[in-house]
Design a protein around this motif. Sequence first.
Motif, PDB file in Angstrom:
ATOM      1  N   LEU A 100     -21.974 -14.086 -13.478  1.00  0.00           N
ATOM      2  CA  LEU A 100     -20.737 -14.109 -12.695  1.00  0.00           C
ATOM      3  C   LEU A 100     -20.549 -12.820 -11.909  1.00  0.00           C
ATOM      4  N   MET A 101     -20.870 -11.695 -12.530  1.00  0.00           N
ATOM      5  CA  MET A 101     -20.702 -10.415 -11.848  1.00  0.00           C
ATOM      6  C   MET A 101     -21.701 -10.249 -10.711  1.00  0.00           C
ATOM      7  N   PHE A 102     -22.920 -10.710 -10.923  1.00  0.00           N
ATOM      8  CA  PHE A 102     -23.887 -10.649  -9.828  1.00  0.00           C
ATOM      9  C   PHE A 102     -23.537 -11.650  -8.728  1.00  0.00           C
ATOM     10  N   ALA A 103     -22.994 -12.794  -9.104  1.00  0.00           N
ATOM     11  CA  ALA A 103     -22.585 -13.774  -8.101  1.00  0.00           C
ATOM     12  C   ALA A 103     -21.495 -13.221  -7.207  1.00  0.00           C
ATOM     13  N   SER A 104     -20.652 -12.344  -7.760  1.00  0.00           N
ATOM     14  CA  SER A 104     -19.576 -11.754  -6.972  1.00  0.00           C
ATOM     15  C   SER A 104     -20.115 -10.787  -5.914  1.00  0.00           C
ATOM     16  N   LEU A 105     -21.373 -10.361  -6.100  1.00  0.00           N
ATOM     17  CA  LEU A 105     -21.992  -9.475  -5.113  1.00  0.00           C
ATOM     18  C   LEU A 105     -22.761 -10.233  -4.050  1.00  0.00           C
ATOM     19  N   SER A 106     -22.950 -11.525  -4.263  1.00  0.00           N
ATOM     20  CA  SER A 106     -23.739 -12.333  -3.321  1.00  0.00           C
ATOM     21  C   SER A 106     -22.868 -12.834  -2.189  1.00  0.00           C
ATOM     22  N   ALA A 107     -23.262 -12.552  -0.989  1.00  0.00           N
ATOM     23  CA  ALA A 107     -22.482 -12.985   0.156  1.00  0.00           C
ATOM     24  C   ALA A 107     -22.738 -14.459   0.436  1.00  0.00           C
ATOM     25  N   LEU A 162     -31.680  -9.106  -4.215  1.00  0.00           N
ATOM     26  CA  LEU A 162     -31.448  -8.333  -5.436  1.00  0.00           C
ATOM     27  C   LEU A 162     -30.228  -8.815  -6.211  1.00  0.00           C
ATOM     28  N   THR A 163     -29.324  -9.514  -5.541  1.00  0.00           N
ATOM     29  CA  THR A 163     -28.166 -10.062  -6.239  1.00  0.00           C
ATOM     30  C   THR A 163     -28.339 -11.540  -6.560  1.00  0.00           C
ATOM     31  N   ALA A 164     -29.058 -12.273  -5.715  1.00  0.00           N
ATOM     32  CA  ALA A 164     -29.243 -13.706  -5.940  1.00  0.00           C
ATOM     33  C   ALA A 164     -30.162 -13.982  -7.123  1.00  0.00           C
TER      34      ALA A 164
END
Length: 220
Positions: A213-220, A158-160
């Motif tokens: 960028l904001m979604f990338a910050s949620l991706s582990a 969902l974040t990737a």
Amino acid sequence: MIRVFNTPAITWTLTAVLLLTGSYHLLLVTREGPLVEGINNSLHALMNAVMAAMLWNLAPSTMLAQIAALAAAALWFAIQAAARPEFKILCAGNRSRLKCVYHSLTMAAASLMVTAMGHATATNPGTFPAAGTSNAHHMTAPTVRATTSGTPDVAGLLTALPTIFFGAAAIAFTVLLIRSRVTIYTVRPAVAPRMPVRAALGVEALGAAVMALMFASLSA
């Protein structure tokens, strides 16, 4: 993990970009034009304000209202994209429909991000300091791990996916912007793209880049 929110300079930059693009949409609202366009730009301004507030964990008590508003905005753009051709005030033509589909996905992604951050805050209340403190900009990797520990595959997807989608969109809008600028010098002024078109492409490119960028910050 991209810990962009641990860096005040990046957090302020993202906030400035969101407020700048939001102001652009508010400016368009003040100009005379179709009612639908005014509603669309108002929704874009609202989304940018919500995203900027989320960077600093402002107004957490209104989170459900934010999610509902963004979800309704996504539905509104989806309705426009699916409208029959005779409704000229909505998305008429393939290009306009594609634009409305993209904006619907953007609103839905913003709603998803607010939901994810709200769940992270509920899971780890201490992760988000109170607004106004020196550490209010922190949105750290441990928060995401705690949020996604139960369902790592689904949460990661969902974040990737939004990261890839908006990253590609930012590149596409940037290419279109560059091409429009080149056209100015290679095509007669009478048929060269107007300034509002280039401004719209620039705003879209910035908005897509911030979302990625904001979604990338949620991706582990």
